[in-house]
Design a protein around this motif. Structure first.
Motif, PDB file in Angstrom:
ATOM      1  N   ASP A 244       2.940  11.701  -3.429  1.00  0.00           N
ATOM      2  CA  ASP A 244       3.607  11.409  -2.159  1.00  0.00           C
ATOM      3  C   ASP A 244       4.409  10.124  -2.325  1.00  0.00           C
ATOM      4  O   ASP A 244       3.841   9.033  -2.465  1.00  0.00           O
ATOM      5  CB  ASP A 244       2.570  11.260  -1.044  1.00  0.00           C
ATOM      6  N   LEU A 245       5.725  10.263  -2.312  1.00  0.00           N
ATOM      7  CA  LEU A 245       6.623   9.145  -2.581  1.00  0.00           C
ATOM      8  C   LEU A 245       7.049   8.457  -1.288  1.00  0.00           C
ATOM      9  O   LEU A 245       7.339   9.126  -0.293  1.00  0.00           O
ATOM     10  CB  LEU A 245       7.857   9.647  -3.332  1.00  0.00           C
ATOM     11  N   GLY A 246       7.104   7.114  -1.323  1.00  0.00           N
ATOM     12  CA  GLY A 246       7.486   6.366  -0.129  1.00  0.00           C
ATOM     13  C   GLY A 246       6.569   6.664   1.032  1.00  0.00           C
ATOM     14  O   GLY A 246       7.007   6.862   2.161  1.00  0.00           O
ATOM     15  N   THR A 247       5.277   6.655   0.768  1.00  0.00           N
ATOM     16  CA  THR A 247       4.286   7.172   1.721  1.00  0.00           C
ATOM     17  C   THR A 247       4.154   6.343   2.989  1.00  0.00           C
ATOM     18  O   THR A 247       3.685   6.843   4.003  1.00  0.00           O
ATOM     19  CB  THR A 247       2.921   7.310   1.008  1.00  0.00           C
ATOM     20  N   GLY A 248       4.556   5.075   2.948  1.00  0.00           N
ATOM     21  CA  GLY A 248       4.532   4.265   4.166  1.00  0.00           C
ATOM     22  C   GLY A 248       3.138   4.109   4.737  1.00  0.00           C
ATOM     23  O   GLY A 248       2.243   3.519   4.134  1.00  0.00           O
TER      24      GLY A 248
ATOM     25  N   PHE B  16      12.220   9.917   2.895  1.00  0.00           N
ATOM     26  CA  PHE B  16      12.244   8.777   1.973  1.00  0.00           C
ATOM     27  C   PHE B  16      13.651   8.425   1.515  1.00  0.00           C
ATOM     28  O   PHE B  16      14.025   7.258   1.441  1.00  0.00           O
ATOM     29  CB  PHE B  16      11.343   9.090   0.773  1.00  0.00           C
ATOM     30  N   ALA B  17      14.444   9.453   1.203  1.00  0.00           N
ATOM     31  CA  ALA B  17      15.804   9.228   0.705  1.00  0.00           C
ATOM     32  C   ALA B  17      16.571  10.529   0.843  1.00  0.00           C
ATOM     33  O   ALA B  17      15.974  11.613   0.921  1.00  0.00           O
ATOM     34  CB  ALA B  17      15.773   8.781  -0.756  1.00  0.00           C
TER      35      ALA B  17
ATOM     36  N   ALA C 273       7.797  13.800   0.155  1.00  0.00           N
ATOM     37  CA  ALA C 273       8.445  12.541   0.520  1.00  0.00           C
ATOM     38  C   ALA C 273       8.955  12.724   1.943  1.00  0.00           C
ATOM     39  O   ALA C 273       9.775  13.609   2.199  1.00  0.00           O
ATOM     40  CB  ALA C 273       9.590  12.210  -0.423  1.00  0.00           C
ATOM     41  N   ARG C 274       8.427  11.927   2.840  1.00  0.00           N
ATOM     42  CA  ARG C 274       8.755  12.079   4.258  1.00  0.00           C
ATOM     43  C   ARG C 274       9.926  11.159   4.605  1.00  0.00           C
ATOM     44  O   ARG C 274       9.749   9.962   4.787  1.00  0.00           O
ATOM     45  CB  ARG C 274       7.526  11.736   5.102  1.00  0.00           C
TER      46      ARG C 274
ATOM     47  N   LEU D 178      16.905  11.435  -3.964  1.00  0.00           N
ATOM     48  CA  LEU D 178      15.482  11.661  -4.227  1.00  0.00           C
ATOM     49  C   LEU D 178      15.279  12.429  -5.523  1.00  0.00           C
ATOM     50  O   LEU D 178      14.420  12.077  -6.339  1.00  0.00           O
ATOM     51  CB  LEU D 178      14.853  12.426  -3.057  1.00  0.00           C
TER      52      LEU D 178
ATOM     53  N   ARG E 197       8.042   0.683  -7.044  1.00  0.00           N
ATOM     54  CA  ARG E 197       9.245   1.441  -6.730  1.00  0.00           C
ATOM     55  C   ARG E 197       9.186   2.754  -7.512  1.00  0.00           C
ATOM     56  O   ARG E 197       8.593   2.815  -8.600  1.00  0.00           O
ATOM     57  CB  ARG E 197      10.490   0.666  -7.127  1.00  0.00           C
TER      58      ARG E 197
ATOM     59  N   ASP F  54       4.121   3.437  -2.724  1.00  0.00           N
ATOM     60  CA  ASP F  54       4.976   2.664  -1.819  1.00  0.00           C
ATOM     61  C   ASP F  54       5.278   1.327  -2.487  1.00  0.00           C
ATOM     62  O   ASP F  54       4.467   0.824  -3.278  1.00  0.00           O
ATOM     63  CB  ASP F  54       4.306   2.444  -0.466  1.00  0.00           C
TER      64      ASP F  54
END
Length: 226
Positions: free
Chosen positions: A80-84, A149-150, A146-147, A155, A132, A105
């Motif tokens: 899970d990328l850029g999971t925040g 994210f980009a 990725a929710r 992405l 990153r 994250d």
């Protein structure tokens, strides 16, 4: 599938569509409580979404598991990328305790929170990585999420190296989901389509697989060799 417009409908959908057991619902209740408390200390999610945390965050994450026919979700690790704030990653980990889930994250405050939350929820299948995406070591994952994210092209350029031709991509997007797929450069060889979000009438979820890229990069060669 019927759109979800209330917290009660969100909880009912988890029980009916995903057959979530009571002890898992209790874990998700705990996650919601942890989120509400932490949001007083750092801005994890927009305050306006907090009265609708089950609809806007928990089921918005859980619906990814219903984007493919039951029983066809690939086995193996989930990235899970850029999971925040941990969406969808923490929810996926709670619903799929047999699956290793890596949450990435680049913000230390967020990763500190994710580590504490995973421990409090007893999610031993979660790994939290402060990094990153560009700095992550290469690796292959069964599912990548990725929710928002980009943009899709960016992405893929950042994270195609984590994918094989069998990797399933589940990418919650806003109203421009279909546009992002249609505008993807033809150099990407993909099988992406858009599913309607259950929790937002204007949002879509990009679903599918990435076959490769028409370049001679090491990433592409790696994907061709899988």
């Amino acid at each position: 599938m019927t759109a979800i417009r209330s917290e009660a409908q969100a909880k009912a959908w988890l029980a009916d569509a995903l057959a979530v057991e009571p002890f898992v619902m209790e874990r998700l209740e705990r996650l919601a409580a942890l989120l509400l408390a932490e949001n007083e200390r750092q801005n994890l999610v927009a305050r306006g979404t907090l009265p609708h945390v089950w609809q806007r965050h928990i089921v918005d994450s859980a619906q990814l598991l219903a984007c493919v026919p039951r029983g066809t979700l690939p086995e193996g690790p989930w990235l899970d990328l850029g999971t925040g704030a941990g969406f969808p990653g923490l929810v996926v980990a709670a619903l799929e305790p047999h699956r290793a889930v890596t949450l990435v994250d680049s913000r230390r405050l967020r990763t500190d929170w994710l580590t504490r939350a995973a421990a409090a929820l007893g999610l031993n299948n979660v790994s939290v990585v402060l990094s990153r995406v560009e700095d992550l070591p290469d690796g292959a994952y069964a599912v990548i999420s990725a929710r928002a994210f980009a943009p899709l092209d960016k992405l893929l350029r950042l994270s195609a190296r984590f994918s094989t031709p069998d990797t399933l991509w589940l990418l919650p997007k806003g109203a421009k989901a279909a546009h992002e797929v249609s505008e993807l450069p033809h150099t990407w060889n993909h099988l992406f389509h858009v599913e309607q979000s259950l929790t937002d009438a204007e949002a879509g979820i990009i679903v599918g697989r990435l076959r490769g890229h028409a370049s001679s990069s090491p990433v592409t060669r790696q994907m061709r060799d899988v």
